[in-house]
Design a protein around this motif. Structure first.
Motif, PDB file in Angstrom:
ATOM      1  N   ILE A  39       0.839  -1.199   0.000  1.00 37.94           N
ATOM      2  CA  ILE A  39       0.000   0.000   0.000  1.00 37.94           C
ATOM      3  C   ILE A  39       0.874   1.249   0.000  1.00 37.94           C
ATOM      4  O   ILE A  39       0.603   2.220  -0.712  1.00 37.94           O
ATOM      5  CB  ILE A  39      -0.945   0.013   1.223  1.00 37.94           C
ATOM      6  N   GLN A  40       1.936   1.225   0.789  1.00 41.03           N
ATOM      7  CA  GLN A  40       2.832   2.380   0.865  1.00 41.03           C
ATOM      8  C   GLN A  40       3.478   2.656  -0.488  1.00 41.03           C
ATOM      9  O   GLN A  40       3.620   3.815  -0.894  1.00 41.03           O
ATOM     10  CB  GLN A  40       3.907   2.136   1.926  1.00 41.03           C
ATOM     11  N   TYR A  41       3.868   1.602  -1.198  1.00 36.60           N
ATOM     12  CA  TYR A  41       4.536   1.790  -2.485  1.00 36.60           C
ATOM     13  C   TYR A  41       3.582   2.295  -3.566  1.00 36.60           C
ATOM     14  O   TYR A  41       3.937   3.145  -4.381  1.00 36.60           O
ATOM     15  CB  TYR A  41       5.175   0.476  -2.949  1.00 36.60           C
ATOM     16  N   ILE A  42       2.342   1.792  -3.600  1.00 36.96           N
ATOM     17  CA  ILE A  42       1.401   2.153  -4.660  1.00 36.96           C
ATOM     18  C   ILE A  42       0.610   3.412  -4.308  1.00 36.96           C
ATOM     19  O   ILE A  42      -0.010   4.034  -5.185  1.00 36.96           O
ATOM     20  CB  ILE A  42       0.431   0.980  -4.966  1.00 36.96           C
ATOM     21  N   PHE A  43       0.634   3.809  -3.041  1.00 35.63           N
ATOM     22  CA  PHE A  43      -0.148   4.964  -2.588  1.00 35.63           C
ATOM     23  C   PHE A  43       0.139   6.244  -3.375  1.00 35.63           C
ATOM     24  O   PHE A  43      -0.795   7.011  -3.672  1.00 35.63           O
ATOM     25  CB  PHE A  43       0.091   5.197  -1.091  1.00 35.63           C
ATOM     26  N   PRO A  44       1.410   6.544  -3.737  1.00 39.42           N
ATOM     27  CA  PRO A  44       1.668   7.765  -4.519  1.00 39.42           C
ATOM     28  C   PRO A  44       0.878   7.847  -5.823  1.00 39.42           C
ATOM     29  O   PRO A  44       0.517   8.944  -6.258  1.00 39.42           O
ATOM     30  CB  PRO A  44       3.174   7.694  -4.789  1.00 39.42           C
ATOM     31  N   LEU A  45       0.585   6.703  -6.443  1.00 42.12           N
ATOM     32  CA  LEU A  45      -0.211   6.711  -7.684  1.00 42.12           C
ATOM     33  C   LEU A  45      -1.574   7.345  -7.431  1.00 42.12           C
ATOM     34  O   LEU A  45      -2.046   8.171  -8.229  1.00 42.12           O
ATOM     35  CB  LEU A  45      -0.374   5.291  -8.217  1.00 42.12           C
ATOM     36  N   PHE A  46      -2.201   6.997  -6.335  1.00 39.83           N
ATOM     37  CA  PHE A  46      -3.542   7.507  -6.052  1.00 39.83           C
ATOM     38  C   PHE A  46      -3.508   8.931  -5.501  1.00 39.83           C
ATOM     39  O   PHE A  46      -4.501   9.650  -5.587  1.00 39.83           O
ATOM     40  CB  PHE A  46      -4.273   6.543  -5.124  1.00 39.83           C
TER      41      PHE A  46
ATOM     42  N   SER B 247      -5.209  14.170  -6.997  1.00 40.31           N
ATOM     43  CA  SER B 247      -4.877  15.596  -7.082  1.00 40.31           C
ATOM     44  C   SER B 247      -5.743  16.321  -8.097  1.00 40.31           C
ATOM     45  O   SER B 247      -5.944  17.536  -7.993  1.00 40.31           O
ATOM     46  CB  SER B 247      -3.393  15.765  -7.448  1.00 40.31           C
ATOM     47  N   ILE B 248      -6.271  15.586  -9.067  1.00 40.36           N
ATOM     48  CA  ILE B 248      -7.156  16.212 -10.057  1.00 40.36           C
ATOM     49  C   ILE B 248      -8.403  16.753  -9.358  1.00 40.36           C
ATOM     50  O   ILE B 248      -8.839  17.885  -9.604  1.00 40.36           O
ATOM     51  CB  ILE B 248      -7.546  15.199 -11.145  1.00 40.36           C
ATOM     52  N   GLY B 249      -8.983  15.939  -8.475  1.00 33.49           N
ATOM     53  CA  GLY B 249     -10.162  16.372  -7.734  1.00 33.49           C
ATOM     54  C   GLY B 249      -9.867  17.531  -6.809  1.00 33.49           C
ATOM     55  O   GLY B 249     -10.650  18.487  -6.711  1.00 33.49           O
ATOM     56  N   PHE B 250      -8.729  17.473  -6.105  1.00 34.42           N
ATOM     57  CA  PHE B 250      -8.373  18.564  -5.201  1.00 34.42           C
ATOM     58  C   PHE B 250      -8.140  19.853  -5.981  1.00 34.42           C
ATOM     59  O   PHE B 250      -8.503  20.944  -5.517  1.00 34.42           O
ATOM     60  CB  PHE B 250      -7.124  18.202  -4.394  1.00 34.42           C
ATOM     61  N   MET B 251      -7.515  19.750  -7.157  1.00 34.11           N
ATOM     62  CA  MET B 251      -7.254  20.932  -7.980  1.00 34.11           C
ATOM     63  C   MET B 251      -8.559  21.595  -8.424  1.00 34.11           C
ATOM     64  O   MET B 251      -8.761  22.801  -8.221  1.00 34.11           O
ATOM     65  CB  MET B 251      -6.436  20.546  -9.217  1.00 34.11           C
TER      66      MET B 251
ATOM     67  N   ASN C  38      -0.041  17.652  -4.265  1.00 37.89           N
ATOM     68  CA  ASN C  38      -0.268  16.210  -4.230  1.00 37.89           C
ATOM     69  C   ASN C  38       0.713  15.461  -5.121  1.00 37.89           C
ATOM     70  O   ASN C  38       1.221  14.396  -4.742  1.00 37.89           O
ATOM     71  CB  ASN C  38      -1.706  15.897  -4.657  1.00 37.89           C
ATOM     72  N   ILE C  39       0.984  16.002  -6.305  1.00 39.67           N
ATOM     73  CA  ILE C  39       1.945  15.370  -7.212  1.00 39.67           C
ATOM     74  C   ILE C  39       3.316  15.303  -6.554  1.00 39.67           C
ATOM     75  O   ILE C  39       3.980  14.261  -6.544  1.00 39.67           O
ATOM     76  CB  ILE C  39       2.051  16.152  -8.534  1.00 39.67           C
ATOM     77  N   SER C  40       3.733  16.431  -6.014  1.00 39.17           N
ATOM     78  CA  SER C  40       5.061  16.487  -5.408  1.00 39.17           C
ATOM     79  C   SER C  40       5.136  15.613  -4.165  1.00 39.17           C
ATOM     80  O   SER C  40       6.170  14.993  -3.895  1.00 39.17           O
ATOM     81  CB  SER C  40       5.423  17.934  -5.059  1.00 39.17           C
ATOM     82  N   SER C  41       4.031  15.554  -3.402  1.00 42.07           N
ATOM     83  CA  SER C  41       4.022  14.688  -2.218  1.00 42.07           C
ATOM     84  C   SER C  41       4.205  13.229  -2.619  1.00 42.07           C
ATOM     85  O   SER C  41       4.877  12.463  -1.924  1.00 42.07           O
ATOM     86  CB  SER C  41       2.704  14.856  -1.457  1.00 42.07           C
TER      87      SER C  41
ATOM     88  N   LEU D  37       3.244  28.316  -6.610  1.00 42.43           N
ATOM     89  CA  LEU D  37       4.678  28.512  -6.376  1.00 42.43           C
ATOM     90  C   LEU D  37       5.047  28.163  -4.941  1.00 42.43           C
ATOM     91  O   LEU D  37       6.074  27.511  -4.694  1.00 42.43           O
ATOM     92  CB  LEU D  37       5.054  29.966  -6.683  1.00 42.43           C
ATOM     93  N   ILE D  38       4.205  28.564  -3.991  1.00 45.98           N
ATOM     94  CA  ILE D  38       4.453  28.222  -2.588  1.00 45.98           C
ATOM     95  C   ILE D  38       4.460  26.711  -2.408  1.00 45.98           C
ATOM     96  O   ILE D  38       5.359  26.139  -1.775  1.00 45.98           O
ATOM     97  CB  ILE D  38       3.389  28.867  -1.676  1.00 45.98           C
ATOM     98  N   SER D  39       3.452  26.047  -2.978  1.00 50.68           N
ATOM     99  CA  SER D  39       3.359  24.587  -2.857  1.00 50.68           C
ATOM    100  C   SER D  39       4.504  23.884  -3.562  1.00 50.68           C
ATOM    101  O   SER D  39       5.054  22.904  -3.056  1.00 50.68           O
ATOM    102  CB  SER D  39       2.025  24.102  -3.431  1.00 50.68           C
ATOM    103  N   PHE D  40       4.866  24.384  -4.744  1.00 45.12           N
ATOM    104  CA  PHE D  40       5.934  23.753  -5.524  1.00 45.12           C
ATOM    105  C   PHE D  40       7.271  23.839  -4.798  1.00 45.12           C
ATOM    106  O   PHE D  40       7.998  22.850  -4.690  1.00 45.12           O
ATOM    107  CB  PHE D  40       6.027  24.410  -6.898  1.00 45.12           C
ATOM    108  N   LEU D  41       7.588  25.023  -4.299  1.00 45.57           N
ATOM    109  CA  LEU D  41       8.856  25.190  -3.592  1.00 45.57           C
ATOM    110  C   LEU D  41       8.887  24.331  -2.333  1.00 45.57           C
ATOM    111  O   LEU D  41       9.898  23.679  -2.037  1.00 45.57           O
ATOM    112  CB  LEU D  41       9.062  26.662  -3.229  1.00 45.57           C
ATOM    113  N   ARG D  42       7.773  24.322  -1.590  1.00 45.71           N
ATOM    114  CA  ARG D  42       7.716  23.562  -0.341  1.00 45.71           C
ATOM    115  C   ARG D  42       7.782  22.062  -0.586  1.00 45.71           C
ATOM    116  O   ARG D  42       8.550  21.341   0.056  1.00 45.71           O
ATOM    117  CB  ARG D  42       6.425  23.913   0.409  1.00 45.71           C
ATOM    118  N   SER D  43       6.959  21.594  -1.517  1.00 46.50           N
ATOM    119  CA  SER D  43       6.776  20.159  -1.671  1.00 46.50           C
ATOM    120  C   SER D  43       7.801  19.488  -2.581  1.00 46.50           C
ATOM    121  O   SER D  43       8.107  18.314  -2.399  1.00 46.50           O
ATOM    122  CB  SER D  43       5.367  19.866  -2.216  1.00 46.50           C
ATOM    123  N   ILE D  44       8.307  20.227  -3.545  1.00 43.15           N
ATOM    124  CA  ILE D  44       9.265  19.628  -4.484  1.00 43.15           C
ATOM    125  C   ILE D  44      10.685  20.103  -4.217  1.00 43.15           C
ATOM    126  O   ILE D  44      11.571  19.336  -3.839  1.00 43.15           O
ATOM    127  CB  ILE D  44       8.863  19.937  -5.942  1.00 43.15           C
ATOM    128  N   VAL D  45      10.924  21.394  -4.415  1.00 39.05           N
ATOM    129  CA  VAL D  45      12.296  21.908  -4.360  1.00 39.05           C
ATOM    130  C   VAL D  45      12.936  21.659  -2.996  1.00 39.05           C
ATOM    131  O   VAL D  45      14.011  21.047  -2.895  1.00 39.05           O
ATOM    132  CB  VAL D  45      12.330  23.413  -4.701  1.00 39.05           C
TER     133      VAL D  45
END
Length: 444
Positions: free
Chosen positions: A51-58, A63-67, A248-251, A389-397
C-alpha cells in the motif's frame, strides 16, 4: 446557528464554520489509519508496504479532484460574492461533469495499464509485494470516478454553506469503510483485497451522495443544473487549484524518495515504520488542511464583494488560530509518539524506528499550518500562480533537496528531519509573498 459567507466572523463563528471541514478531513485520515491497522494486523508487513509503495499513484490521481475542487470553489465563491448565483451554479455544474468524465477515463484506462505502471512504484521482481500493488491498484482504480468527485465536493460543500452536510457524507463513508474492514479483512480473512474493497466502497458512497444531493432541489447555494463548457472558467479553476495539484503530485514524488532512502538505510522495516508515521501525521495535517478548506470560501466571497475590512478580520484571526493549534499539536505528538506508533502492533524494531522518527518529524507541525494557509489564501484570492509557487517550492524543491542531502550526514535521522527543514525554508517564502501582496489584496 445559521452562518453565511457574507457574515462578519468572530472567533466563535469562524471556528464553528470551519469545524465541519476540519472534522471531515480528520475523519478521512482516521479511517485511513484504521485501514492501516487492519492491514497491519491481519495481512502483515508485505501488504502494508505494498500500500505504501502504490499509494503515490492515487495521490497523483486524486490531485485532479483537489485541484478542480479548490480552484473551482474559489471561482464559484467569488462569483457568488459578485451576486451572480446563476452563473456560479453553471460553473459548479460544469466542473462536476468534467470531473466525472475524467474519472471514468482514468478508471477504464487504468485497468489496462496498472501492471505496467506498478513497476514505477515497486520492483516487479519483488513477487508478493508487486502482486499486492497490482491487486490493490486494480480495485481502487475502478472507484476513481467517485474518489475524484469526493475530493471536489469536500470544497464545494463549504462553498454551498453546507459544511456540516459535507462532514456527514465523509463520516458516513468513513464508517462504511471501517465496518467493511472489520467484515472483509478481519471477519472474512480477505486481507489486502478486503481492505481495497472496503476503501473502494466508501469512495463510491462519498462520490454518489453529493451528486444526488446537489441534483435535487436543496437549501444550499449550489445545485447541479444545465450548463455548457466555459473554457476560461475551467482554465481559471485549474490555475486557481494548481497549488493543490502540484502539492499532491510532489508529495507522491517525495514519498517515493523517502521510501527509497529509508529502504537503503534501514530496509523494509523502515518503510513500514514510515508508513505508520505517515498515517498518524495525516491526521495532524488534516487539521490545518481542513481549516484552509473551510476558510478559503470566506476569503474568496469577501474578496469578490470587495469587503476589505472582513478580509483583514479573517486573515488576522486565522493566523492566531493556526499559531495556537501548531504549538498544541506539536506538544501532543511528542508526548504521545509511543502509544500512537504502538497501535499498529508490529515488531519492537519497527515500532521503535517509528517512534524515534515521529518525534523528529513532528516538529514540522510548528510550521506547516502557516504554509498550508498561505497557499490556500492565494487560491481563495484567485491567484493560482503564487499559490502553486508556494506549494511547488515547499513540496518539491525543498523536500527533494533535503531528503537527498541530509541522510548523507545524518543517516536515517536526516530522512525524518527533511520535512522540518523544508517547512522552515517554505515559511520564509510564504511570509515574503504575504508581505509583497498585502497592498494589492489589502488583507493586512
Amino acid at each position: 446557528m445559521k452562518i453565511q459567507l457574507s457574515d462578519h466572523f468572530t472567533y466563535k463563528k469562524l471556528l464553528l464554520f470551519v469545524l465541519p471541514s476540519v472534522v471531515m478531513m480528520v475523519f478521512t485520515s482516521i479511517y485511513s489509519v484504521v485501514d492501516g491497522i487492519f492491514v497491519s494486523i491481519f495481512a502483515g508487513q508485505s501488504a502494508v508496504n505494498a500500500i505504501q509503495y502504490i499509494f503515490p499513484l492515487f495521490m497523483v490521481l486524486g490531485s485532479i479532484g483537489f485541484m478542480i475542487g479548490a480552484g473551482g470553489s474559489a471561482l464559484v465563491s467569488k462569483t457568488l460574492g459578485e451576486g451572480d448565483k446563476e452563473r456560479a451554479n453553471k460553473y459548479f455544474s460544469m466542473l462536476v461533469f468534467i470531473t466525472l468524465g475524467i474519472g471514468i477515463v482514468i478508471a477504464v484506462v487504468g485497468q489496462f495499464v496498472i501492471d505496467k505502471v506498478a513497476p514505477l512504484f515497486c520492483k516487479s521482481s519483488e513477487g508478493e509485494i508487486y502482486e499486492n500493488c497490482v491487486l490493490y491498484g486494480r480495485v481502487l482504480l475502478a472507484a476513481q470516478p467517485f474518489f475524484i468527485l469526493q475530493n471536489i465536493f469536500q470544497s464545494f460543500f463549504v462553498t454551498a454553506e453546507k459544511p456540516r452536510l459535507g462532514l456527514i457524507a465523509t463520516a458516513s463513508a468513513g464508517v462504511l469503510n471501517m465496518v467493511l474492514d472489520a467484515i472483509l479483512v478481519a471477519g472474512c480473512g480477505l486481507g489486502l483485497l478486503g481492505a481495497a474493497l472496503a476503501t473502494a466502497a466508501s469512495q463510491v458512497f462519498g462520490g454518489v451522495f453529493p451528486i444526488i444531493y446537489f441534483s435535487l432541489k436543496n437549501s444550499s447555494l449550489l445545485r447541479i443544473t444545465k450548463t455548457k463548457f466555459y473554457g476560461k472558467a475551467f482554465l481559471k479553476s485549474c490555475t486557481n487549484g494548481s497549488s493543490e495539484f502540484f502539492s499532491n503530485i510532489s508529495s507522491a514524488v517525495v514519498i517515493m524518495l523517502y521510501n527509497s532512502q529509508i529502504r537503503a538505510i534501514v530496509g523494509e522495516a523502515g518503510v513500514t515504520a514510515y508508513t505508520f508515521i505517515g498515517y498518524v501525521a495525516m491526521i495532524f495535517f488534516a487539521i490545518f488542511m481542513g481549516y484552509s478548506v473551510g476558510s478559503a470560501p470566506l476569503m474568496g466571497y469577501h474578496y469578490g464583494a470587495q469587503n476589505k475590512v472582513e478580509m483583514k478580520n479573517l486573515f488576522k484571526k486565522s493566523l492566531i488560530i493556526i499559531a495556537i493549534t501548531s504549538v498544541l499539536m506539536t506538544g501532543v505528538s511528542e508526548a504521545l509518539a509511543h502509544p500512537l506508533m504502538s497501535m499498529f502492533q508490529q515488531s519492537a524494531e519497527v515500532t521503535q524506528i517509528a517512534v524515534d522518527g515521529f518525534r523528529i518529524y513532528s516538529v514540522i507541525f510548528l510550521m506547516c499550518g502557516f504554509n498550508m494557509y498561505g497557499s490556500s489564501l492565494f487560491t481563495s484570492l484567485n491567484n493560482g500562480l503564487i499559490s502553486a509557487l508556494i506549494s511547488f517550492l515547499r513540496s518539491i524543491v525543498f523536500q527533494v533537496t533535503f531528503v537527498m542531502l541530509l541522510p548523507m550526514v545524518m543517516g536515517i535521522n536526516g530522512v525524518w528531519s527533511a520535512g522540518v527543514f523544508a517547512d522552515i525554508a517554505s515559511i520564509i517564502i510564504t511570509v515574503i509573498f504575504v508581505v509583497c501582496y498585502r497592498k494589492k489584496y489589502e488583507y493586512v
